[in-house]
Write an enzyme that holds these catalytic residues in place. Structure first.
Site, PDB file in Angstrom:
ATOM      1  N   ARG A 133      22.395  47.125  44.542  1.00 10.86           N
ATOM      2  CA  ARG A 133      23.234  47.386  43.358  1.00 10.86           C
ATOM      3  C   ARG A 133      22.515  48.338  42.398  1.00 10.86           C
ATOM      4  O   ARG A 133      23.134  49.173  41.762  1.00 10.86           O
ATOM      5  CB  ARG A 133      23.537  46.070  42.632  1.00 10.86           C
ATOM      6  CG  ARG A 133      24.711  45.336  43.211  1.00 10.86           C
ATOM      7  CD  ARG A 133      25.095  44.169  42.342  1.00 10.86           C
ATOM      8  NE  ARG A 133      25.680  44.593  41.071  1.00 10.86           N
ATOM      9  CZ  ARG A 133      25.965  43.773  40.085  1.00 10.86           C
ATOM     10  NH1 ARG A 133      25.742  42.502  40.195  1.00 10.86           N
ATOM     11  NH2 ARG A 133      26.496  44.213  38.959  1.00 10.86           N
TER      12      ARG A 133
ATOM     13  N   ARG B  14      44.306  38.345  35.779  1.00 11.88           N
ATOM     14  CA  ARG B  14      44.336  37.547  37.014  1.00 11.88           C
ATOM     15  C   ARG B  14      44.376  36.052  36.660  1.00 11.88           C
ATOM     16  O   ARG B  14      45.110  35.266  37.270  1.00 11.88           O
ATOM     17  CB  ARG B  14      43.088  37.833  37.861  1.00 11.88           C
ATOM     18  CG  ARG B  14      43.142  39.198  38.533  1.00 11.88           C
ATOM     19  CD  ARG B  14      41.833  39.539  39.244  1.00 11.88           C
ATOM     20  NE  ARG B  14      41.945  40.785  39.992  1.00 11.88           N
ATOM     21  CZ  ARG B  14      40.949  41.633  40.174  1.00 11.88           C
ATOM     22  NH1 ARG B  14      39.766  41.403  39.660  1.00 11.88           N
ATOM     23  NH2 ARG B  14      41.130  42.723  40.881  1.00 11.88           N
TER      24      ARG B  14
ATOM     25  N   ASP C 223      40.197  40.672  34.721  1.00  6.52           N
ATOM     26  CA  ASP C 223      39.902  39.280  35.094  1.00  6.52           C
ATOM     27  C   ASP C 223      40.841  38.339  34.319  1.00  6.52           C
ATOM     28  O   ASP C 223      41.357  37.376  34.872  1.00  6.52           O
ATOM     29  CB  ASP C 223      38.459  38.897  34.744  1.00  6.52           C
ATOM     30  CG  ASP C 223      37.457  39.954  35.147  1.00  6.52           C
ATOM     31  OD1 ASP C 223      36.479  39.633  35.820  1.00  6.52           O
ATOM     32  OD2 ASP C 223      37.649  41.141  34.782  1.00  6.52           O
TER      33      ASP C 223
END
Ligand code: 6V0
Length: 331
Positions: free
Chosen positions: A105, A168, A165
């Site tokens: 990452r 959702r 988020d």
């Protein structure tokens, strides 16, 4: 030279209304879903697309222009040169490097840092008064990077953060309770992704705070059910990516919704990534999502939402993790 005048006696151009201009940087899946939603929702007079891939860029521009007969009138332009973005009210950055299999990452982040060094300075040069809305991942760290590279006040640098988020989350709660997601208020804050924090006490449906209602009625609810809903939110991006390769529609609608609040000065509250220094005891220059009021000036304020001890601890932990990664970036 106009060779055909279908309308005679037309009044001279009288429009003195200031035109609005939105630029979208990166015309991949996400950039195009945003562009498409911005157009259908009539959010701007001019929409500009920028990418490094000249052929894809021109193809996407033409494809959108060919829909003009079905869309509100919007001028659509595209170029690999940033001068086309001059005078933008809002610049939405979705350009991002793709993760190479096996890549860490941190390495991906380093590549996105170099990409942002190529993107942010020209945007700032051509639109010194613009608002930067960052979507590229990891969004919280890249919003910090954009803030640093731009030299802008923090109210004009916003990350799309946990707005997606939270939507959702609202969908899953609505589905669970069989109500409309637009009637569900619920926030996920903190880092966009794995360490996000669900604010259970913030959930209300049609103005009824759900947890205190259940408690008052002495209706037992299972903490596991709540935790499961949050876990599903965290897993949903992975699930969609596994199934279709990328996410696009929900992020498109979610970012267009932020664009509307900013461009149309809606003063609505959205959980977005903002400079969180000094809030809930967070130390250091870190961008995290908190419910924030958005308008023409960018972030107008941050709501004083009550966090319990556990939520505060989780938020501080995410801030610490982000700061550690930022420290390794050397910016
Ligand atoms: P994509 O389809 O690979 O598109 C990326 C685009 O960026 C391509 O068209 C590239 O040509 C372009 N690009 C690369 N370098 C540059 C550059 N220097 N200047 C201009 N353009 C460049 O990716 P996709 O659209 O699927 O995703 C874009 C970014 O959004 C990624 O970082 C995702 O991780 C991120 N997302 C963020 C979400 C959020 O909630 N914040 C949600 C979904 C995706």
């Amino acid at each position: 030279q106009v060779f055909f005048r279908p309308i005679s006696n037309a009044a001279p151009p009288s429009s003195t209304k200031r035109q609005t201009k939105i630029s979208v940087i990166g015309v991949g899946n996400v950039g195009m879903a945003i562009a498409q939603t911005v157009l259908t929702q009539d959010l701007t007079d001019e929409l500009v697309l920028v990418d490094v891939n000249a052929d894809k860029l021109r193809g996407e521009m033409l494809d959108l222009q060919h829909a003009a007969a079905f869309l509100p009138r919007t001028k659509i332009l595209a170029s690999v040169d940033y001068d086309i973005t001059a005078g933008s009210d809002l610049c939405i950055v979705t350009a991002g490097a793709r993760q190479i299999p096996g890549e860490s990452r941190l390495n991906l982040l380093q590549r996105n840092l170099s990409l942002f060094r190529a993107v942010i300075p020209p945007l700032v040069r051509y639109s010194p008064d613009t608002i930067l809305l960052i979507v590229s991942n990891p969004v919280d760290i890249l919003t910090y990077v954009a803030w640093k590279l731009s030299g802008f006040p923090s109210n004009r640098v916003i990350g799309s953060g946990t707005n997606l988020d939270s939507s959702r989350f609202r969908f899953l709660i609505a589905d669970h309770l069989d109500v409309n997601a637009q009637d569900v208020q619920a926030y996920i804050v903190g880092e966009h992704g794995d360490s996000s924090v669900a604010l259970w006490s913030s959930i209300s449906v049609g103005g009824i705070p759900v947890l205190s209602f259940l408690k008052k009625q002495q209706i037992a609810y299972e903490k596991e059910t709540l935790e499961q809903i949050h876990k599903t939110v965290i897993d949903s991006a992975y699930e969609v990516i596994n199934l279709k390769g990328y996410t696009s529609w929900a992020i498109g609608y979610s970012v267009a919704n932020l664009a509307r609040s900013i461009i149309r000065d809606q003063r609505k509250i959205h959980p977005v990534s903002v400079l969180a220094k000094g809030i809930y005891g967070i130390d250091g220059d870190v961008f995290l999502s908190l419910p924030s009021q958005l308008g023409r000036g960018g972030t107008l304020g941050i709501t004083n939402v009550h966090l319990n001890e556990e939520e505060t601890k989780r938020l501080k932990d995410s801030a610490k993790t982000i700061l550690e990664v930022q420290g390794q970036l050397g910016i």
